[in-house]
Design an enzyme around this catalytic site. Structure first.
Site, mmCIF file in Angstrom:
data_model
loop_
_atom_site.group_PDB
_atom_site.id
_atom_site.type_symbol
_atom_site.label_atom_id
_atom_site.label_comp_id
_atom_site.label_asym_id
_atom_site.label_seq_id
_atom_site.Cartn_x
_atom_site.Cartn_y
_atom_site.Cartn_z
ATOM 1 N N GLY A 165 32.797 50.977 39.973
ATOM 2 C CA GLY A 165 32.308 51.579 41.498
ATOM 3 C C GLY A 165 30.983 51.819 41.645
ATOM 4 O O GLY A 165 30.295 52.041 40.763
ATOM 5 N N GLY A 189 29.528 42.151 33.956
ATOM 6 C CA GLY A 189 30.476 40.760 35.079
ATOM 7 C C GLY A 189 29.932 40.461 35.706
ATOM 8 O O GLY A 189 28.838 40.536 36.215
ATOM 9 N N THR A 218 31.781 39.018 30.682
ATOM 10 C CA THR A 218 33.215 39.158 30.785
ATOM 11 C C THR A 218 34.779 38.493 29.515
ATOM 12 O O THR A 218 33.803 37.725 28.964
ATOM 13 C CB THR A 218 33.230 38.359 32.452
ATOM 14 O OG1 THR A 218 35.056 38.203 31.828
ATOM 15 C CG2 THR A 218 32.967 37.631 31.809
ATOM 16 N N ILE A 219 35.161 39.874 29.690
ATOM 17 C CA ILE A 219 36.156 38.575 28.084
ATOM 18 C C ILE A 219 36.967 37.749 28.766
ATOM 19 O O ILE A 219 37.404 37.363 27.786
ATOM 20 C CB ILE A 219 37.108 40.356 28.368
ATOM 21 C CG1 ILE A 219 37.771 40.062 26.621
ATOM 22 C CG2 ILE A 219 37.581 40.603 29.282
ATOM 23 C CD1 ILE A 219 38.276 40.875 26.147
ATOM 24 N N ASP A 220 37.050 37.541 30.141
ATOM 25 C CA ASP A 220 37.624 36.635 30.583
ATOM 26 C C ASP A 220 36.797 35.299 30.365
ATOM 27 O O ASP A 220 37.520 34.263 31.114
ATOM 28 C CB ASP A 220 38.065 37.137 31.967
ATOM 29 C CG ASP A 220 39.061 38.380 32.583
ATOM 30 O OD1 ASP A 220 39.675 38.894 31.153
ATOM 31 O OD2 ASP A 220 39.070 38.794 33.065
HETATM 32 N N1 ADP Z 1 28.599 42.530 45.412
HETATM 33 C C1 ADP Z 1 28.241 43.718 44.741
HETATM 34 N N2 ADP Z 1 27.185 44.789 45.120
HETATM 35 C C2 ADP Z 1 26.791 45.327 44.905
HETATM 36 N N3 ADP Z 1 27.269 46.055 43.548
HETATM 37 C C3 ADP Z 1 29.008 45.522 42.875
HETATM 38 C C4 ADP Z 1 29.577 44.669 43.945
HETATM 39 N N4 ADP Z 1 30.743 43.814 43.160
HETATM 40 C C5 ADP Z 1 30.264 45.409 41.731
HETATM 41 N N5 ADP Z 1 29.330 45.496 41.842
HETATM 42 C C6 ADP Z 1 28.943 46.833 40.924
HETATM 43 O O1 ADP Z 1 29.267 46.308 39.982
HETATM 44 C C7 ADP Z 1 30.368 46.739 38.696
HETATM 45 C C8 ADP Z 1 31.015 46.602 38.445
HETATM 46 O O2 ADP Z 1 31.600 45.421 38.819
HETATM 47 P P1 ADP Z 1 33.214 45.244 38.641
HETATM 48 O O3 ADP Z 1 34.144 44.406 39.184
HETATM 49 O O4 ADP Z 1 33.883 46.583 38.376
HETATM 50 O O5 ADP Z 1 32.927 44.599 37.020
HETATM 51 P P2 ADP Z 1 32.205 43.137 36.246
HETATM 52 O O6 ADP Z 1 30.771 43.385 36.469
HETATM 53 O O7 ADP Z 1 32.853 43.361 34.942
HETATM 54 O O8 ADP Z 1 32.719 42.498 37.499
HETATM 55 C C9 ADP Z 1 30.682 48.495 39.042
HETATM 56 O O9 ADP Z 1 29.736 49.230 39.739
HETATM 57 C C10 ADP Z 1 30.641 47.807 40.861
HETATM 58 O O10 ADP Z 1 30.207 48.724 42.197
HETATM 59 O O1 FBP Z 2 42.058 48.238 33.491
HETATM 60 P P1 FBP Z 2 40.709 47.371 33.890
HETATM 61 O O2 FBP Z 2 38.695 48.722 33.235
HETATM 62 O O3 FBP Z 2 39.641 47.647 35.336
HETATM 63 O O4 FBP Z 2 39.731 46.461 32.986
HETATM 64 C C1 FBP Z 2 40.667 45.363 33.978
HETATM 65 C C2 FBP Z 2 40.256 44.028 34.177
HETATM 66 O O5 FBP Z 2 39.099 43.464 33.229
HETATM 67 C C3 FBP Z 2 39.445 42.403 32.854
HETATM 68 O O6 FBP Z 2 39.506 43.550 31.509
HETATM 69 C C4 FBP Z 2 37.934 41.818 32.740
HETATM 70 O O7 FBP Z 2 37.464 42.450 34.186
HETATM 71 P P2 FBP Z 2 35.315 42.551 34.122
HETATM 72 O O8 FBP Z 2 35.183 41.483 33.794
HETATM 73 O O9 FBP Z 2 35.203 42.905 35.449
HETATM 74 O O10 FBP Z 2 35.330 44.053 33.467
HETATM 75 C C5 FBP Z 2 40.305 41.944 33.225
HETATM 76 O O11 FBP Z 2 41.138 41.268 32.617
HETATM 77 C C6 FBP Z 2 41.504 42.452 33.266
HETATM 78 O O12 FBP Z 2 42.277 42.397 34.601
HETATM 79 MG MG MG Z 3 34.514 40.748 37.164
#
Ligand code: ADP
Ligand code: FBP
Ligand code: MG
Length: 494
Positions: A165, A189, A218-220
């Site tokens: 967020g 990610g 991303t670990i996934d």
């Molecule tokens: N569509 C989007 N537009 C702008 N920022 C985003 C969007 N989606 C996610 N973010 C921001 O990117 C950051 C990481 O997103 P998150 O989904 O938690 O993890 P990841 O990058 O690992 O997928 C957060 O600070 C979130 O607010």
């Molecule tokens: O508990 P958290 O910190 O939200 O992370 C859980 C999630 O993060 C992950 O490891 C990877 O997610 P991101 O790639 O968005 O970081 C998912 O497999 C898992 O569901």
């Molecule tokens: Mg993600």
């Protein structure tokens, strides 16, 4: 070659169906930018390298399995150092931010951006942004030097902190502008790369000379286009320890059942690779492959058979597996995390309870079940040796790209060659395990688990969907899912 501009996309068409999906450059929106000779040519370590600089026309093919009549297909700009750079060393003020969930190797990428910029380009002004995107506007920055980052690659997590967020585009870009930052390195990610893309758009709208480089995390392992994400190998390796423990526990008692839950919100790569590597797993459940518990061909029937044959068994499941089954029995609101990601129910706990209930009710067999949940343990560790080297290449490629004036890009290996990929290509689709591919078939054959044919209709729908994706992909050359998964399935390390 003709060049067209689909909104902000840079598509270059060449002969025989060659398409370059290029990344933006600072000179696209700022005219008369001065260039400078790359300081690397005077660097003792690098100057000895024959053809050290990447030819400006070098591209990397997305599809490498081709037929004699196939079009040449989609290409990306090859990553690496350019002869000319768009920044003088002492002009650069770089910053690094890490966002989203943890992943082994984050500290290595941070270290190598700092050391790469410093040792290769003589850049000394580098800031760390504290605690993810919101750190741009709500926290103080951290001064980064090679000395400070010297041994951080030996630690798990991120020394900068991270968060979900808090992405406020204008506040973030105001902060970049106010601080005079001109290179932004964003590690995260798919959500983070979406955030990086809007930051880049705002920077371009304001006409700022600021390069924005994304490093995919991303670990996934579900980021599209790239061969593999850093930390994935480390996580699969660490998962072996949990699977081994489950196996030892299970085989030491009568009718022992070990259940191990691994990460994988929407994709089961960790579970699939951990299962294939271990050989002790009897059944692997992933989000992409629907399953059911009761009746003919179901999980319980298979368990009874396996326990009779072997006296013990191990089940590995990805956290996103069977969520639709849980939703039927667990009534909860659709909850989301601060980034808008769906919060999952604990499938490991749920399935363990269902298995225990089943065998208690059925009274034919007394089982002894141990549930192991190592999810956070597999991502909170430092990266292994090969991930460390991979992180170094990613960091260096990002630094070379930014110094050369490229912006709005994610860096990553495509068929083994590092490339600059436009943001939208890594955010518009997600990479999933293709259950009609050979790798999943290898897994089914190694575990001899049921294919859950009662879900046949779903499977057939999936196959049709995937075939259509490939056909569409061939038409518009947008077939990352298929290409990446084929690449992974053919075992080049991903
Ligand atoms: N569509 C989007 N537009 C702008 N920022 C985003 C969007 N989606 C996610 N973010 C921001 O990117 C950051 C990481 O997103 P998150 O989904 O938690 O993890 P990841 O990058 O690992 O997928 C957060 O600070 C979130 O607010
Ligand atoms: O508990 P958290 O910190 O939200 O992370 C859980 C999630 O993060 C992950 O490891 C990877 O997610 P991101 O790639 O968005 O970081 C998912 O497999 C898992 O569901
Ligand atoms: Mg993600």
């Amino acid at each position: 070659m003709g060049c067209s501009s689909r909104s902000e996309l840079k598509i270059v068409n060449g002969d025989a169906g060659f398409v370059l999906e290029d990344v933006p450059h600072l000179s696209d929106y700022i005219s008369d930018l001065p260039t400078y000779p790359n300081p690397l040519q005077h660097n003792l370590a690098y100057s000895a390298v024959k053809q050290y600089f990447v030819n400006t026309d070098d591209t990397v093919a997305q599809k490498i399995v081709v037929h004699k009549s196939s079009p040449r297909g989609t290409h990306f700009r090859r990553a690496g150092p350019r002869q000319k750079v768009y920044f003088e060393s002492d002009e650069v003020l770089a910053c690094i931010v890490t966002c989203g969930g943890l992943c082994p190797g984050l500290n290595t990428v941070i270290r190598e951006i700092v050391c790469g910029l410093h040792h290769m380009y003589g850049v000394t002004n580098i800031l760390g942004i504290d605690g993810g995107y919101r750190g741009f506007y709500s926290r103080n920055t951290i001064t980064m030097t090679p000395k400070i980052v010297n041994d951080i690659h030996k630690r798990g997590g991120t020394i900068l902190g991270t968060s979900r967020g808090g992405h406020d585009t204008s506040k973030i870009v105001d902060s970049i502008q106010d601080r005079g930052i001109n290179q932004v390195y964003i590690i995260g990610g798919d959500g983070t790369q979406k955030g990086a893309s809007v930051i880049f758009e705002e920077i371009r709208r304001r006409g700022l000379k600021v390069a924005v480089a994304g490093i995919p995390k991303t670990i996934d392992n579900d980021i599209a286009v790239i061969d593999k994400s850093f930390g994935f190998d480390t996580a699969v390796e660490e998962a072996q320890r949990a699977i081994n423990a489950a196996h030892v526990e299970a085989e030491s008692v009568e009718n022992g059942v070990g259940v191990v839950k691994l990460m994988g919100r929407y994709s089961g790569f960790i579970a699939m690779y951990a299962t294939l590597a271990s050989r002790d797993v009897d059944c692997c459940l992933i989000p992409e492959s629907p399953f059911y518990l009761e009746g003919e061909g179901g999980l319980f029937e298979f368990m009874e058979k396996r326990l009779k044959e072997n006296g013990h068994m191990v089940i590995v499941l990805a956290e996103g597996a069977g969520q639709e089954l849980l939703a039927e029995s667990v009534r909860t609101m659709n909850q989301q995390d601060a980034s808008g990601n769906k919060l999952l129910h604990d499938v490991g706990l749920w399935i363990s309870d269902r298995i225990k209930d089943h065998f208690t009710k059925q009274q034919k067999m007394v089982i002894n079940l141990k549930y192991i949940d190592p999810t956070y343990m597999i991502r909170a560790i430092p990266s292994n040796a090969s991930d460390n080297v991979y992180c170094t290449l990613l960091a260096h490629s990002a630094a070379h790209g930014a110094m050369a004036g490229y912006t709005g890009f994610t860096v990553g290996p495509v068929n083994g060659r590092h490339a600059y990929i436009p943001f939208h290509r890594v955010t518009e689709t997600q990479n999933n395990v293709v259950i009609t591919d050979r790798m999943w078939a290898r897994l089914l054959s190694s575990t001899n688990q049921p294919s859950f044919l009662r879900c046949k209709a779903t499977l057939e729908d999936k196959m049709e969907e995937e075939t259509n994706q490939v056909l569409d992909g061939e038409k518009c050359m947008n077939d990352d899912n298929k290409v990446v998964s084929e690449n992974i399935s053919e075992g080049t390390g991903a």
